[in-house]
Design an enzyme around this catalytic site. Structure first.
Site, mmCIF file in Angstrom:
data_model
loop_
_atom_site.group_PDB
_atom_site.id
_atom_site.type_symbol
_atom_site.label_atom_id
_atom_site.label_comp_id
_atom_site.label_asym_id
_atom_site.label_seq_id
_atom_site.Cartn_x
_atom_site.Cartn_y
_atom_site.Cartn_z
ATOM 1 N N ARG A 242 0.837 -1.206 0.000
ATOM 2 C CA ARG A 242 0.000 0.000 0.000
ATOM 3 C C ARG A 242 0.876 1.261 0.000
ATOM 4 N NH1 ARG A 242 -2.635 -3.608 3.481
ATOM 5 N NH2 ARG A 242 -4.715 -4.210 2.750
ATOM 6 N N LYS A 272 -8.244 -1.286 14.706
ATOM 7 C CA LYS A 272 -7.337 -0.885 15.776
ATOM 8 C C LYS A 272 -6.889 -2.071 16.634
ATOM 9 C CE LYS A 272 -6.659 2.637 19.300
ATOM 10 N NZ LYS A 272 -7.214 3.846 19.938
ATOM 11 N N HIS A 336 -1.581 3.214 -5.808
ATOM 12 C CA HIS A 336 -2.347 2.054 -5.341
ATOM 13 C C HIS A 336 -2.605 1.082 -6.483
ATOM 14 C CE1 HIS A 336 -5.213 -0.266 -2.994
ATOM 15 N NE2 HIS A 336 -4.932 0.479 -1.944
ATOM 16 N N ARG A 339 -0.841 -2.384 -7.029
ATOM 17 C CA ARG A 339 -1.372 -3.576 -6.382
ATOM 18 C C ARG A 339 -2.314 -4.332 -7.320
ATOM 19 N NH1 ARG A 339 -1.120 -3.978 -1.001
ATOM 20 N NH2 ARG A 339 -3.315 -4.519 -0.603
ATOM 21 N N HIS A 363 -3.908 -9.309 2.021
ATOM 22 C CA HIS A 363 -5.337 -9.579 2.118
ATOM 23 C C HIS A 363 -5.531 -10.892 2.849
ATOM 24 C CE1 HIS A 363 -6.791 -6.936 -1.492
ATOM 25 N NE2 HIS A 363 -6.348 -6.225 -0.467
ATOM 26 N N TYR A 373 -9.801 -18.720 10.684
ATOM 27 C CA TYR A 373 -9.171 -20.013 10.915
ATOM 28 C C TYR A 373 -7.930 -20.293 10.064
ATOM 29 C CZ TYR A 373 -13.563 -20.866 13.308
ATOM 30 O OH TYR A 373 -14.625 -20.774 14.151
#
Length: 400
Positions: A242, A272, A336, A339, A363, A373
């Protein structure tokens, strides 16, 4: 007998406080220290009261008499002027506490504990730059849709359509906060988005045609701008992380001998909670990326940031790379966008597994419940991906 302006001016202090009456209950009080103040003696509800009419000479004889007349008018209506003044002061205080700026800052303080530092700072910066200069001093409940729209159109008018919508969202949330805390009844900003220009779709402009992307790589190599900017653009292409993560890259995050760039969790685009408790993001560095960074090291190695800005202690802006691309004539590709280019071409041209690419661009898993999981990082596959991608860019860089 009524006072004259000369008598007021020449009144001298004595050992005791003097009262020089003007009529109608108004008098000038002269203290032993030489202070002079206007007072009005009146009766209300069978009790004698005193009302201050101002300090001389700030309040002249004429002005004091006018204040006295206004007080008598209130008495004629059965209103105690002292209580009326107290109510006015409270009203002014309440109005000051209910300005848009006051409530916006209160809302910001209430919400920022759940926001990332970057979002907190960005939101505050938007309010200070685009909203407070025009709406800050206005009582929130006095704001109407047309006035808010004028301010949003100022932002839109400079081409910042996305920011205009963001500002509209801020105003709307401030009104919702005011309603929830009992200081407003309606939200006039709620429907204003319909009157703003439509936002650009969620996809960032990106070149995904190999031949044209190769031409852009050659143009970047020949860019006459700062070597720091050129290096940043090359790292964008080679690592496709990024823009904020690249511009804020520090030398302490790099292990050039081992071939790794470790981005701390707090610098990643995460909620956060994950910024605080999440794992760092590991970016394997190709031989070409290491070469770019080692070439830059003699220039910026004595700074904390790999790409330092002009201001001491700051990194380059995320817009630096965007401006350079525009200067090269590439308005259909953004920082950007690297990407999206890598995501598309690594899959289509190099046949890289999509899960490996997704982990490389930080991602989560694309599978249902994968984020909860599936902790696989595909590090070995990503090392191979990054080197294969860098080699492919070298091929594209050669003229056809």
């Amino acid at each position: 007998m009524a006072l004259t302006a000369a008598q007021v001016l020449q009144a001298k202090p004595t050992e005791k406080t003097q009262k020089l009456f003007d009529g109608g209950g108004m008098f000038l009080e002269v203290t032993p220290s030489g202070g002079k103040r206007w007072r009005l003696k009146y009766r209300f509800g069978g009790k004698e009261n005193l009302l201050s009419l101002g300090i001389y000479p700030k309040t002249s004889l004429k002005a004091a008499r006018q204040h006295g007349v206004e007080a008598h008018k209130l008495l004629e209506k059965g209103i105690d002027p002292s209580q009326a003044r107290k109510a006015e002061k409270i009203s002014i205080k309440v109005a000051a506490a209910n300005t848009f700026e006051h409530l916006a800052l209160e809302w910001h303080t209430a919400k920022k504990s759940g926001w990332s530092t970057s979002h907190t700072d960005t939101c505050l910066a938007r309010m200070k730059r685009d909203l407070f200069p025009w709406l800050g001093a206005r009582p929130l409940t006095d704001l109407k849709p047309p006035e808010i729209m004028v301010v949003l159109k100022k932002v839109e008018g400079r081409g910042s359509i996305e920011t205009a919508h963001r500002c509209k969202g801020i105003v709307s949330q401030v009104f919702d906060f005011a309603i929830a805390t009992g200081r407003a009844d309606t939200n006039p900003a709620q429907a204003l988005g319909a009157a703003l220009k439509s936002k650009v779709g969620g996809k960032h402009p990106a070149i995904v045609e190999p031949g044209r992307f190769g031409q852009m790589l050659r143009d970047i190599d020949g860019y006459a701008g700062s070597p720091i900017t050129v290096a940043a653009l090359k790292i964008h292409a080679l690592t496709f992380q990024r823009p904020g993560e690249i511009s804020g890259m520090t030398w302490s995050e790099l292990d050039l001998d081992g071939g790794w760039w470790v981005i701390p969790s707090e610098r990643m685009k995460r909620i956060k909670k994950l910024k605080i408790n999440g794992a760092p993001h590991y970016v394997p560095l190709s031989r070409q990326a290491i070469a770019v960074l080692k070439e830059l090291q003699p220039i910026t190695g004595d700074h904390d940031f790999v790409f330092p800005g002009e201001r001491k202690g700051r990194c380059i802006s995320e817009n630096t790379a965007r401006s350079a691309l525009r200067a090269l004539g590439y308005t259909d590709h953004t920082p950007h966008g690297f990407r999206a280019t890598a995501r598309t071409m690594a899959r289509e041209q190099l046949r890289i597994d999509k899960e490996v690419i997704e982990r490389a661009i930080a991602h989560g898993s694309t599978e249902a419940l994968g984020g909860a999981y599936d902790r696989t990082q595909y590090l070995a596959d990503r090392i191979e991906l990054m080197q294969s991608w860098a080699n492919y860019l070298d091929v594209l860089r050669k003229p056809a």
